[in-house]
Design an enzyme around this catalytic site. Structure first.
Site, PDB file in Angstrom:
ATOM      1  N   TRP A 152       0.813  -1.216   0.000  1.00  0.00           N
ATOM      2  CA  TRP A 152       0.000   0.000   0.000  1.00  0.00           C
ATOM      3  C   TRP A 152       0.842   1.260   0.000  1.00  0.00           C
ATOM      4  O   TRP A 152       0.436   2.292  -0.552  1.00  0.00           O
ATOM      5  CB  TRP A 152      -0.991  -0.014   1.150  1.00  0.00           C
ATOM      6  CG  TRP A 152      -2.009  -1.086   0.957  1.00  0.00           C
ATOM      7  CD1 TRP A 152      -2.145  -2.243   1.649  1.00  0.00           C
ATOM      8  CD2 TRP A 152      -3.010  -1.128  -0.075  1.00  0.00           C
ATOM      9  NE1 TRP A 152      -3.162  -3.009   1.133  1.00  0.00           N
ATOM     10  CE2 TRP A 152      -3.712  -2.356   0.080  1.00  0.00           C
ATOM     11  CE3 TRP A 152      -3.374  -0.269  -1.100  1.00  0.00           C
ATOM     12  CZ2 TRP A 152      -4.761  -2.717  -0.767  1.00  0.00           C
ATOM     13  CZ3 TRP A 152      -4.420  -0.625  -1.941  1.00  0.00           C
ATOM     14  CH2 TRP A 152      -5.098  -1.837  -1.768  1.00  0.00           C
ATOM     15  N   ASP A 188      -1.362   6.539   6.257  1.00  0.00           N
ATOM     16  CA  ASP A 188      -2.466   5.623   5.991  1.00  0.00           C
ATOM     17  C   ASP A 188      -2.561   4.709   7.202  1.00  0.00           C
ATOM     18  O   ASP A 188      -1.699   3.869   7.430  1.00  0.00           O
ATOM     19  CB  ASP A 188      -2.164   4.839   4.713  1.00  0.00           C
ATOM     20  CG  ASP A 188      -3.170   3.734   4.428  1.00  0.00           C
ATOM     21  OD1 ASP A 188      -4.136   3.577   5.202  1.00  0.00           O
ATOM     22  OD2 ASP A 188      -2.975   3.013   3.425  1.00  0.00           O
ATOM     23  N   LYS A 218     -12.196  -1.890   8.185  1.00  0.00           N
ATOM     24  CA  LYS A 218     -11.399  -2.787   9.017  1.00  0.00           C
ATOM     25  C   LYS A 218     -11.735  -2.612  10.504  1.00  0.00           C
ATOM     26  O   LYS A 218     -12.088  -3.565  11.176  1.00  0.00           O
ATOM     27  CB  LYS A 218      -9.913  -2.554   8.757  1.00  0.00           C
ATOM     28  CG  LYS A 218      -9.529  -2.797   7.296  1.00  0.00           C
ATOM     29  CD  LYS A 218      -8.091  -2.434   7.009  1.00  0.00           C
ATOM     30  CE  LYS A 218      -7.785  -2.514   5.534  1.00  0.00           C
ATOM     31  NZ  LYS A 218      -7.837  -3.872   4.989  1.00  0.00           N
TER      32      LYS A 218
END
Length: 361
Positions: A101, A171, A195
């Protein structure tokens, strides 16, 4: 059969939240309208979004000079939005490459013509440990981008890099509200909700006021200043997803806040890591000092055996432990809503699987 969902996302929700959703589905707040039907321009929704923003600020313990913004498009869209909003002076950002990511964030910024300096990468180590911030020249970058928890690779920052006067952009999708940080150290936080904060379709951005409004003529749907002015309602927001996030935030507060979530997650992950470290069949590849509290990858070293284990686990209600396709093996995601008993059941299963394996070999 009781099911325990170890999916990396969309992930398990607190049972109390699901119960409340069921109650609100037919008629939200005695309005006669389903929570999925209420207008985003109604007083009903004003209360939902304002309370969610307030609860989130309280959980993060950030000062008043932060805005909480709600977007669609996932964190992947924020990999574009953040540089467009923030990389206005130097047109250059720094990045620590800790996995898939982080690399995606680098790629998206580069597509905009923004220079991205990768200050360190652990790709040659298969991302089994975190990159280090060796040197960050001041007044050179518009910000430093990090991924606090790497969902696929199973690493997480326990100590945040010191950036001086360079803004820190992160992030936090897979350990947001699950690992305790000094959140005031972040100048911008981007979070995919699916999540630890709710369901897919919502992305949360928490950003310092002094970082917004510097870029001009941005596309409206990624303009932080515009969304701040419009209270995240420039267009129809993901009403149901924000409502669910609000319920999860209330649940986290009722449980004792982020510090309590951190304590519980350390207890859960310690149980699994201790078993894996003692095992002669399973291996946890991540360096101990960089292990994630929320995403635990492990392998047997034999792909066929991994597949057999995943199948058997599913048959006894231990779902979605298959590792990401890029790394293989298994992965157990131990987010806030995963109860300790779920990890106990997983460890008991792995222990039995190992004994059965050595009994045959």
């Amino acid at each position: 059969m009781v099911v325990y969902n170890f999916s990396a996302g969309p992930a398990v929700l607190p049972t109390e939240v699901i119960k409340r959703i069921k109650e609100d589905l037919p008629s939200f707040d005695n309005s006669g309208m389903s929570v999925m039907e209420i207008s985003h321009r109604s007083n009903l929704f004003d209360e939902v979004i304002d309370q969610a923003q307030q609860d989130l600020k309280e959980l993060l313990q950030v000062p008043d000079d932060y805005h909480v913004l709600f977007f669609q498009g996932g964190c992947t869209l924020q990999f574009t939005a953040a540089p467009l909003n923030l990389a206005t002076e130097h047109k250059k950002i720094a990045l620590l490459d800790s996995g898939h990511w982080a690399d995606r964030a680098r790629d998206e910024a580069s597509r905009l013509g923004i220079e991205v300096d990768v200050l360190d990468s652990t790709k040659n180590l298969h991302y089994t440990q975190l990159p280090a911030l060796k040197d960050l020249p001041q007044d050179t970058y518009d910000y430093l981008h990090i991924t606090t928890n790497n969902t696929i690779e199973g690493t997480a920052y326990n100590r945040l890099p010191k950036t001086g006067n360079t803004p820190l952009v992160a992030d936090l999708s897979s350990n947001f509200l699950a690992q305790d940080y000094d959140f005031s150290k972040f100048d911008l936080m981007m979070v995919g909700a699916q999540k630890n904060v709710g369901i897919a379709g919502l992305t949360i951005v928490v950003v310092k006021d002094d970082l917004i409004g510097k870029a001009k003529n941005l596309p409206s749907m990624i303009d932080y200043e515009l969304f701040a002015k419009k209270n995240s309602m420039f267009n129809t927001p993901p009403v149901f997803a924000i409502y669910v996030a609000g319920l999860v935030l209330k649940w986290v507060k009722e449980q004792g806040g982020v510090k309590e979530m951190d304590r519980r997650n350390r207890k859960k992950s310690d149980l699994l890591y201790d078993f894996l470290d003692d095992s002669k069949l399973f291996t946890a590849p991540v360096m101990k000092q960089d292990r994630s509290l929320t995403n635990v990858p492990f392998v047997t070293g034999k792909p066929e055996l991994d597949q057999e284990l995943i199948q058997q686990a599913s048959e006894v209600g231990l779902l979605n432990i298959k590792g990401h396709r890029s790394v293989g093996g298994m992965r157990a995601s131990l987010y806030n809503a995963m109860p300790y008993i779920g990890v106990e059941k997983l460890v008991d299963f792995l222990n039995k699987f190992e004994k059965d394996y050595w009994g045959k070999h």
